[in-house]
Design a protein around this motif. Structure first.
Motif, PDB file in Angstrom:
ATOM      1  N   LEU A  99      60.739 -58.394  10.423  1.00  0.00           N
ATOM      2  CA  LEU A  99      61.287 -57.822  11.173  1.00  0.00           C
ATOM      3  C   LEU A  99      62.418 -57.936  12.304  1.00  0.00           C
ATOM      4  CD1 LEU A  99      58.885 -55.115  10.240  1.00  0.00           C
ATOM      5  CD2 LEU A  99      61.058 -55.209   8.890  1.00  0.00           C
ATOM      6  N   ASP A 100      62.195 -59.452  12.482  1.00  0.00           N
ATOM      7  CA  ASP A 100      62.908 -59.846  13.922  1.00  0.00           C
ATOM      8  C   ASP A 100      64.580 -59.433  14.007  1.00  0.00           C
ATOM      9  OD1 ASP A 100      63.001 -61.096  11.952  1.00  0.00           O
ATOM     10  OD2 ASP A 100      62.708 -63.186  13.672  1.00  0.00           O
ATOM     11  N   TRP A 101      64.874 -59.280  13.083  1.00  0.00           N
ATOM     12  CA  TRP A 101      66.245 -58.698  12.464  1.00  0.00           C
ATOM     13  C   TRP A 101      66.256 -57.849  12.790  1.00  0.00           C
ATOM     14  CZ3 TRP A 101      67.652 -54.110   9.628  1.00  0.00           C
ATOM     15  CH2 TRP A 101      66.905 -54.313   8.901  1.00  0.00           C
ATOM     16  N   VAL A 102      65.477 -56.766  13.061  1.00  0.00           N
ATOM     17  CA  VAL A 102      65.965 -55.505  13.763  1.00  0.00           C
ATOM     18  C   VAL A 102      66.204 -55.421  14.992  1.00  0.00           C
ATOM     19  CG1 VAL A 102      63.914 -54.417  12.044  1.00  0.00           C
ATOM     20  CG2 VAL A 102      63.374 -54.586  14.775  1.00  0.00           C
ATOM     21  N   GLU A 103      65.431 -56.757  15.651  1.00  0.00           N
ATOM     22  CA  GLU A 103      66.267 -56.370  17.167  1.00  0.00           C
ATOM     23  C   GLU A 103      67.793 -56.216  17.572  1.00  0.00           C
ATOM     24  OE1 GLU A 103      63.700 -55.160  19.388  1.00  0.00           O
ATOM     25  OE2 GLU A 103      61.912 -55.737  17.797  1.00  0.00           O
ATOM     26  N   ARG A 104      68.162 -56.363  16.923  1.00  0.00           N
ATOM     27  CA  ARG A 104      69.583 -56.416  16.662  1.00  0.00           C
ATOM     28  C   ARG A 104      70.858 -55.372  16.389  1.00  0.00           C
ATOM     29  NH1 ARG A 104      72.590 -60.281  13.625  1.00  0.00           N
ATOM     30  NH2 ARG A 104      70.748 -60.625  11.944  1.00  0.00           N
ATOM     31  N   CYS A 105      69.654 -54.079  15.844  1.00  0.00           N
ATOM     32  CA  CYS A 105      70.167 -53.318  15.251  1.00  0.00           C
ATOM     33  C   CYS A 105      70.628 -52.256  16.382  1.00  0.00           C
ATOM     34  CB  CYS A 105      69.382 -51.785  14.233  1.00  0.00           C
ATOM     35  SG  CYS A 105      69.093 -53.116  12.870  1.00  0.00           S
ATOM     36  N   ASP A 106      71.046 -50.787  16.796  1.00  0.00           N
ATOM     37  CA  ASP A 106      71.306 -49.530  17.193  1.00  0.00           C
ATOM     38  C   ASP A 106      70.037 -49.098  15.936  1.00  0.00           C
ATOM     39  OD1 ASP A 106      71.087 -47.552  18.411  1.00  0.00           O
ATOM     40  OD2 ASP A 106      73.019 -47.408  18.245  1.00  0.00           O
TER      41      ASP A 106
END
Ligand code: SF4
Ligand code: SF4
Length: 294
Positions: A99-106
């Motif tokens: 789930l690390d990619w969610v940190e790049r989301c708004d």
């Protein structure tokens, strides 16, 4: 201002890392050419959403299979949540990915619809993923198909989840009169909204937002009212696509799936879910109202 357009996107992807025995995508892999076709369709869709700056847009990805194990879907969601005119990007997932990619989301615009598959993943492992998503500040619902043999497991998941996370149960409807009254009561204790999902709601002639403020879109841009009425109504890649967004009455006899019937006017589901409609999170924590039985 035009109402938000809610889009259910389902591209060509049709593969999954899990092996649920009832599912046609179980353990299915795709060749490189199929992945390329899915990537092209996804890129085109994301670019199109980016061009619709005069319209508020929300998207629920409803892939055939599991999309979040593919970096292209993670990147697409990152890009979409960071668009100013996008209100919500949600996706149905088995939550098996990192789930690390969610940190790049708004993250204020991100929603996950996480399905627990008891035969495919240990409960503790799935719970660890839920805790990770929660710690990262992601809004998500959790749910499962309410098979009889999974009732204890789903109840235990409910008990173990933080109280603020909604756990929905999808009724198994392929078999008539599948549940005993006791089983319905027990699942209703776990999910107070379970009774709404046990019904195939009579829908023929009923006003429904599908086709007006909600549409389904495939990888070629073909617009349909929803995933359940097959007649195309237009194509988002045509410049006049918005002409097709009109009030319509449902043509199908019944509507039995959450992603469809939430759009039926008479069921009042927009008020129930508010801006959590796509990721299936009710506005008020209705699921807390019912104490679990011992
Ligand atoms: S996780 Fe979903 S898509 Fe994958 S095999 Fe199971 S039911 Fe099918
Ligand atoms: S009621 Fe269900 S099947 Fe009918 S148009 Fe609406 S979403 Fe589609």
């Amino acid at each position: 201002m035009t109402p938000t357009l809610r889009i259910l996107y389902r591209g060509p992807l049709s593969s999954c890392n899990y092996g649920c025995e009832y599912c046609p995508f179980a353990k299915h892999t795709e060749i490189d050419a199929e992945h390329d076709a899915d990537r092209r369709a996804l890129d085109r869709f994301v670019a199109w959403v980016g061009e619709q700056r005069d319209r508020r847009i929300s998207v629920l990805f409803t892939p055939w299979g599991e999309a979040l194990v593919r970096k292209r879907y993670q990147d697409a969601i990152v890009t979409l949540t960071n668009m100013e005119h996008v209100e919500k990007i949600a996706i149905q997932t088995n939550l098996s990915c990192r789930l690390d990619w969610v940190e790049r989301c708004d993250k204020s615009k991100l929603g996950l619809w996480a399905t627990y598959h008891p035969g495919e993943v240990a409960r503790e492992k799935f719970l660890a993923q839920c805790r990770d998503a929660d710690r990262r500040g992601v809004r998500f619902s959790v749910g499962s198909v309410g098979l009889k043999e999974h009732q204890e497991d789903i109840a235990a998941l409910r008990d173990a989840l933080p109280e603020h996370i909604y756990l929905w149960v999808n009724a198994y409807k392929r078999q008539m009169d599948y549940y005993t009254p006791d089983e319905i009561a027990r699942y209703t204790q776990i999910d107070s909204l379970f009774p709404i999902n046990t019904e195939r709601h009579p829908s023929e002639g009923e006003p429904c937002q599908a086709g007006q403020t909600a549409i389904s879109v495939d990888g070629d841009g073909v617009m349909r009212r929803c995933h359940f009425v097959r007649d195309p109504i237009g194509n988002i890649y045509d410049s006049n696509f918005a002409d097709a967004l009109q009030p319509r009455l449902c043509k199908n006899e019944t509507c039995g799936c959450h992603i469809g019937y939430v759009h039926m006017d008479r069921l009042g589901q927009y008020e129930l879910y508010g801006d959590g409609l796509l990721e299936r999170i009710p506005v008020k924590p209705v699921w807390r109202a019912l104490p679990m039985s011992p």
